[in-house]
Design a protein around this motif. Sequence first.
Motif, PDB file in Angstrom:
ATOM      1  N   GLY A 274       5.298  -4.270   5.587  1.00 11.18           N
ATOM      2  CA  GLY A 274       6.240  -5.484   4.390  1.00 11.18           C
ATOM      3  C   GLY A 274       7.470  -4.045   4.046  1.00 11.18           C
ATOM      4  N   GLY A 275       7.288  -2.992   4.301  1.00  5.60           N
ATOM      5  CA  GLY A 275       9.201  -2.591   3.772  1.00  5.60           C
ATOM      6  C   GLY A 275       9.774  -2.226   5.646  1.00  5.60           C
ATOM      7  N   ILE A 276       9.258  -2.425   6.397  1.00  5.73           N
ATOM      8  CA  ILE A 276       9.666  -2.587   7.909  1.00  5.73           C
ATOM      9  C   ILE A 276      10.586  -4.265   7.214  1.00  5.73           C
TER      10      ILE A 276
ATOM     11  N   TYR B  86       0.062   5.037   8.541  1.00  7.33           N
ATOM     12  CA  TYR B  86      -0.033   6.524   9.019  1.00  7.33           C
ATOM     13  C   TYR B  86      -0.826   7.205   8.601  1.00  7.33           C
ATOM     14  N   PHE B  87      -1.268   6.593   6.860  1.00  7.91           N
ATOM     15  CA  PHE B  87      -2.486   7.747   6.402  1.00  7.91           C
ATOM     16  C   PHE B  87      -3.414   7.952   6.167  1.00  7.91           C
ATOM     17  N   ASN B  88      -3.922   6.863   6.933  1.00  5.23           N
ATOM     18  CA  ASN B  88      -5.211   5.943   7.970  1.00  5.23           C
ATOM     19  C   ASN B  88      -5.848   6.629   8.916  1.00  5.23           C
TER      20      ASN B  88
ATOM     21  N   ALA C 178     -10.477   4.489  12.499  1.00 10.17           N
ATOM     22  CA  ALA C 178     -10.033   3.603  11.203  1.00 10.17           C
ATOM     23  C   ALA C 178      -9.501   2.785  12.574  1.00 10.17           C
ATOM     24  N   LYS C 179      -9.519   2.010  12.397  1.00 10.41           N
ATOM     25  CA  LYS C 179      -9.163   0.444  12.965  1.00 10.41           C
ATOM     26  C   LYS C 179      -9.445  -0.859  11.950  1.00 10.41           C
ATOM     27  N   SER C 180      -8.171  -1.967  12.770  1.00 11.83           N
ATOM     28  CA  SER C 180      -8.256  -3.254  12.404  1.00 11.83           C
ATOM     29  C   SER C 180      -9.302  -3.998  12.072  1.00 11.83           C
ATOM     30  N   ASP C 181      -9.660  -4.677  10.810  1.00 12.32           N
ATOM     31  CA  ASP C 181     -11.055  -5.730  10.807  1.00 12.32           C
ATOM     32  C   ASP C 181     -10.584  -7.088  11.406  1.00 12.32           C
ATOM     33  N   THR C 182      -8.781  -7.436  11.220  1.00  7.91           N
ATOM     34  CA  THR C 182      -7.817  -8.907  11.540  1.00  7.91           C
ATOM     35  C   THR C 182      -8.427  -8.589  13.108  1.00  7.91           C
ATOM     36  N   GLU C 183      -8.454  -9.387  13.980  1.00  5.00           N
ATOM     37  CA  GLU C 183      -8.816  -9.123  15.898  1.00  5.00           C
ATOM     38  C   GLU C 183      -6.751  -9.055  15.677  1.00  5.00           C
TER      39      GLU C 183
ATOM     40  N   GLU D  88       9.316  10.579  -2.137  1.00  2.13           N
ATOM     41  CA  GLU D  88       9.002   9.617  -3.042  1.00  2.13           C
ATOM     42  C   GLU D  88       9.843   9.273  -4.098  1.00  2.13           C
ATOM     43  N   VAL D  89       9.448   8.055  -3.622  1.00  5.03           N
ATOM     44  CA  VAL D  89      10.210   7.167  -5.411  1.00  5.03           C
ATOM     45  C   VAL D  89       9.250   7.023  -7.089  1.00  5.03           C
ATOM     46  N   THR D  90       9.997   7.837  -8.000  1.00  7.26           N
ATOM     47  CA  THR D  90       9.385   7.853  -9.321  1.00  7.26           C
ATOM     48  C   THR D  90       9.452   7.379 -10.240  1.00  7.26           C
TER      49      THR D  90
ATOM     50  N   LEU E 157      -3.535  -9.850   6.470  1.00 10.71           N
ATOM     51  CA  LEU E 157      -2.142  -9.876   5.659  1.00 10.71           C
ATOM     52  C   LEU E 157      -0.268  -9.613   6.585  1.00 10.71           C
ATOM     53  N   PRO E 158      -0.170  -9.477   7.796  1.00  9.04           N
ATOM     54  CA  PRO E 158       1.135  -9.637   8.196  1.00  9.04           C
ATOM     55  C   PRO E 158       1.296 -10.988   8.418  1.00  9.04           C
ATOM     56  N   PRO E 159       0.569 -12.081   8.601  1.00 12.59           N
ATOM     57  CA  PRO E 159       1.240 -13.094   8.221  1.00 12.59           C
ATOM     58  C   PRO E 159       1.549 -13.520   6.634  1.00 12.59           C
ATOM     59  N   SER E 160       0.890 -13.104   5.580  1.00 12.50           N
ATOM     60  CA  SER E 160       1.705 -13.478   3.898  1.00 12.50           C
ATOM     61  C   SER E 160       2.371 -12.584   3.399  1.00 12.50           C
ATOM     62  N   ILE E 161       2.462 -11.305   4.414  1.00 15.28           N
ATOM     63  CA  ILE E 161       4.146  -9.863   4.078  1.00 15.28           C
ATOM     64  C   ILE E 161       4.959 -10.823   4.692  1.00 15.28           C
ATOM     65  N   GLU E 162       4.284 -11.505   5.869  1.00 13.65           N
ATOM     66  CA  GLU E 162       5.803 -12.315   7.024  1.00 13.65           C
ATOM     67  C   GLU E 162       6.295 -13.415   5.861  1.00 13.65           C
TER      68      GLU E 162
HETATM   69  P1  FAD Z   1       1.202  -0.309   3.405  1.00 10.75           P
HETATM   70  O1  FAD Z   1       0.668  -0.370   4.982  1.00 10.75           O
HETATM   71  O2  FAD Z   1       0.380   0.231   2.441  1.00 10.75           O
HETATM   72  O3  FAD Z   1       2.644   0.503   2.816  1.00 10.75           O
HETATM   73  C1  FAD Z   1       2.733   1.134   2.261  1.00 10.75           C
HETATM   74  C2  FAD Z   1       3.640   2.688   1.895  1.00 10.75           C
HETATM   75  O4  FAD Z   1       4.465   2.494   0.000  1.00 10.75           O
HETATM   76  C3  FAD Z   1       3.261   3.428   1.806  1.00 10.75           C
HETATM   77  O5  FAD Z   1       3.555   3.883   3.271  1.00 10.75           O
HETATM   78  C4  FAD Z   1       3.502   4.554   0.878  1.00 10.75           C
HETATM   79  O6  FAD Z   1       3.710   5.238   1.294  1.00 10.75           O
HETATM   80  C5  FAD Z   1       5.387   3.270   0.287  1.00 10.75           C
HETATM   81  N1  FAD Z   1       5.133   4.018  -0.995  1.00 10.75           N
HETATM   82  C6  FAD Z   1       4.291   3.693  -2.079  1.00 10.75           C
HETATM   83  N2  FAD Z   1       4.628   4.090  -3.201  1.00 10.75           N
HETATM   84  C7  FAD Z   1       6.173   4.287  -2.826  1.00 10.75           C
HETATM   85  C8  FAD Z   1       6.985   5.805  -3.577  1.00 10.75           C
HETATM   86  N3  FAD Z   1       6.213   5.716  -5.345  1.00 10.75           N
HETATM   87  N4  FAD Z   1       7.856   5.869  -3.350  1.00 10.75           N
HETATM   88  C9  FAD Z   1       7.523   5.495  -1.659  1.00 10.75           C
HETATM   89  N5  FAD Z   1       7.023   5.413  -1.142  1.00 10.75           N
HETATM   90  C10 FAD Z   1       5.832   4.868  -1.702  1.00 10.75           C
HETATM   91  N6  FAD Z   1      -5.402  -5.292   6.256  1.00 10.75           N
HETATM   92  C11 FAD Z   1      -5.832  -6.772   6.631  1.00 10.75           C
HETATM   93  O7  FAD Z   1      -4.728  -8.040   6.931  1.00 10.75           O
HETATM   94  N7  FAD Z   1      -6.421  -6.358   8.092  1.00 10.75           N
HETATM   95  C12 FAD Z   1      -6.493  -5.618   7.949  1.00 10.75           C
HETATM   96  O8  FAD Z   1      -7.774  -4.975   9.673  1.00 10.75           O
HETATM   97  C13 FAD Z   1      -7.106  -4.087   7.616  1.00 10.75           C
HETATM   98  N8  FAD Z   1      -6.924  -3.515   7.780  1.00 10.75           N
HETATM   99  C14 FAD Z   1      -7.308  -2.307   7.166  1.00 10.75           C
HETATM  100  C15 FAD Z   1      -7.740  -0.362   7.569  1.00 10.75           C
HETATM  101  C16 FAD Z   1      -7.470   0.566   6.657  1.00 10.75           C
HETATM  102  C17 FAD Z   1      -8.052   1.536   6.287  1.00 10.75           C
HETATM  103  C18 FAD Z   1      -6.580   0.099   5.170  1.00 10.75           C
HETATM  104  C19 FAD Z   1      -6.604   1.010   4.680  1.00 10.75           C
HETATM  105  C20 FAD Z   1      -6.039  -0.636   5.004  1.00 10.75           C
HETATM  106  C21 FAD Z   1      -5.760  -2.294   6.097  1.00 10.75           C
HETATM  107  N9  FAD Z   1      -5.028  -3.523   5.945  1.00 10.75           N
HETATM  108  C22 FAD Z   1      -5.911  -4.567   6.613  1.00 10.75           C
HETATM  109  C23 FAD Z   1      -4.344  -3.500   4.631  1.00 10.75           C
HETATM  110  C24 FAD Z   1      -3.707  -3.133   4.560  1.00 10.75           C
HETATM  111  O9  FAD Z   1      -3.036  -1.902   3.654  1.00 10.75           O
HETATM  112  C25 FAD Z   1      -2.274  -4.435   4.903  1.00 10.75           C
HETATM  113  O10 FAD Z   1      -2.331  -5.180   6.290  1.00 10.75           O
HETATM  114  C26 FAD Z   1      -1.147  -3.662   5.631  1.00 10.75           C
HETATM  115  O11 FAD Z   1      -0.340  -2.668   6.339  1.00 10.75           O
HETATM  116  C27 FAD Z   1      -0.142  -3.060   4.030  1.00 10.75           C
HETATM  117  O12 FAD Z   1       0.773  -3.562   4.406  1.00 10.75           O
HETATM  118  P2  FAD Z   1       2.438  -2.829   2.924  1.00 10.75           P
HETATM  119  O13 FAD Z   1       3.291  -2.208   3.820  1.00 10.75           O
HETATM  120  O14 FAD Z   1       2.495  -4.370   2.463  1.00 10.75           O
HETATM  121  O15 FAD Z   1       1.445  -1.539   2.533  1.00 10.75           O
END
Ligand code: FAD
Length: 540
Positions: free
Chosen positions: A24-26, A54-56, A61-66, A116-118, A442-447
């Motif tokens: 999302g943020g990127i 980055y964390f998992n 660990a892998k996607s469960d979306t193709e 971290e944003v506090t 989620l990526p299509p919803s994020i977009e």
């Molecule tokens: P994230 O990737 O979670 O990024 C949020 C970032 O915000 C993090 O890096 C965090 O450190 C940062 N952040 C939060 N609070 C603060 C703060 N206060 N200050 C600074 N930084 C902060 N979704 C699917 O649709 N298909 C899948 O197959 C799928 N597989 C997954 C597998 C795993 C193991 C997990 C945990 C999730 C999976 N998901 C999947 C969900 C996944 O989180 C989303 O698909 C997507 O990566 C979310 O992106 P995002 O940018 O919204 O959030």
Amino acid sequence: MSTTTPTPDVAPDVDAVVIGAGFGGIYMLHKLRNELGLTVKAFEKGGGVGGTWYFNRYPGAKSDTEGFVYRYSFDRDLLQEWDWSTRYLDQPDVLAYLEHVVERFDLGRDITLNTEVTAATFDEDTALWTVRTADGAQLTCRYLVNALGLLARSNMPDIPGRDSFAGRLVHTNAWPEDLDITGKRVGVIGTGSTGTQFIVAAARMAEHLTVFQRSPQYCVPSGNGPVDQAEVARTKENFDEIWHQVRNSVVAFGFEESTVETMSVSEEERRRVFQENWDKGNGFRFMFGTFCDIATNPEANAAAAAFIRSKIAEIVEDPETARKLTPTDLYAKRPLCNEGYYETYNRDDVELVSIRENPIQDITPAGVRTADGVEHELDVLVFATGFDAVDGNYRAMDLRGRGGRHIDEHWEAGPTSYLGVSKAGFPNMFMILGPNGPFTNLPPSIEAQVEWIAALIADAERDGVRTVEPTQEAEDGWTATCEEIANMTLFPQADSWIFGANIPGKRNAVMFYMAGIGAYRGQLAEVADAGYKGFERQEA
Ligand code: FAD
Ligand code: NA7
């Protein structure tokens, strides 16, 4: 103390701040900086970009979306150039992809890592947000975009003795790079999407694996395997149609959802359809691609559940293990898929402990002690216990909107939003995957959200708007819509993170718009076309 005479508006340090550098943020940073020409700073708590990926770093660990739809679609060249070789993407592949995107669009120079944003507070006099970081720095901006992740705040159950464990105790969402479980005695608590992925991988690496299972799971095969380059080429040729289908579908997983009711066909046909989709693999396909009413009709749900139960009985050799692994409740959590999950329990070095029947008494220096008095000795104890999902990271910040009101005060009855992207009382603040956004791949919803937020900001910039925010009425309407839709499904009847049931003391609430991505995008478009219906603007 409130002032009666507002101070004149002052120039902010930057136009916008983005918090979080996952999917999302990127994309948000790219949109606002590279396309809208705003000055933007992004902050990321982690030591690298990628968020979830980055964390998992746990084994398995892998996607469960193709993989072909677990990516961005916004850039045609990116879509054509980034290859894949397996049906699902392993964590290092998704991380490499997101790092590539950051580099490709030159985003790194505006992302501050390890920060971290506090706190983020809105000043009504200046109409600016002040963002504070853990290192004591602060800066002001006009627009604040939270891309905090919906599955990003670890749930670390406070099991007695937790801190006394003498081996390594880790959460899957904070997997240390130096931790190798090869040849170790490993225990895992949790059998959700993460736990099941970990269990299959860890069984092959560990000397012995003990699984502490609270709830048995319905898990179907993922159908993972290599993808040859001819298939990749064919998919790339068809990306226009594929993404058109994804954006207008329900769950956005890259398959057509079924329109056939389960009970409208014979029992034989039902079994054939279930078997066909079992063989193809993928959890969402099994729930939404077989029949149209598994998530809504109890009889249909029971038929799907019975099929999976029959598979467990076929696969698992030890009847007692099979019994413990067999769920009896509704099939109404986020659907799981995996590579040989139930088969893993046929291994001699894998032991299943039902902690529903034999609860964990405490964690000791040597391992985990269960109520029957057995101490399960371990070198590594893994918490695959999930997340304080959706609103967890919001509440962790000192986030305050108009009148200095904290987000917790607004969300006492549960997290709410307008359209999953904005919140009454929080002017010029946006959310990616905020509460009551779509329940999809989620990526299509994020977009969809990033593009919509960027268009709204572009509009506000063009018109020189001081603040833009949704009305409470609009937010209440959206909340009611989401509740109504969720209550038409069986999901609220199963205890899971989707409604916050996994966190002790967390109030159960509807946290998703469950009518699908096509309908959601329709709602976003309708609101924009009507001049951002439901939003109030304050002119400069
Ligand atoms: P994230 O990737 O979670 O990024 C949020 C970032 O915000 C993090 O890096 C965090 O450190 C940062 N952040 C939060 N609070 C603060 C703060 N206060 N200050 C600074 N930084 C902060 N979704 C699917 O649709 N298909 C899948 O197959 C799928 N597989 C997954 C597998 C795993 C193991 C997990 C945990 C999730 C999976 N998901 C999947 C969900 C996944 O989180 C989303 O698909 C997507 O990566 C979310 O992106 P995002 O940018 O919204 O959030
Ligand atoms: P989940 O799906 O919330 O699963 C967490 C698991 O941990 C689940 O089996 C829980 O049992 C178990 N759990 C949670 N708390 C405890 C305690 N206190 N004691 C014992 N067991 C516990 O999280 P995941 O990380 O697997 O998946 C979340 C999403 O991330 C997933 O949908 C993907 O999108 C990625 P329970 O079932 O609640 O009885």
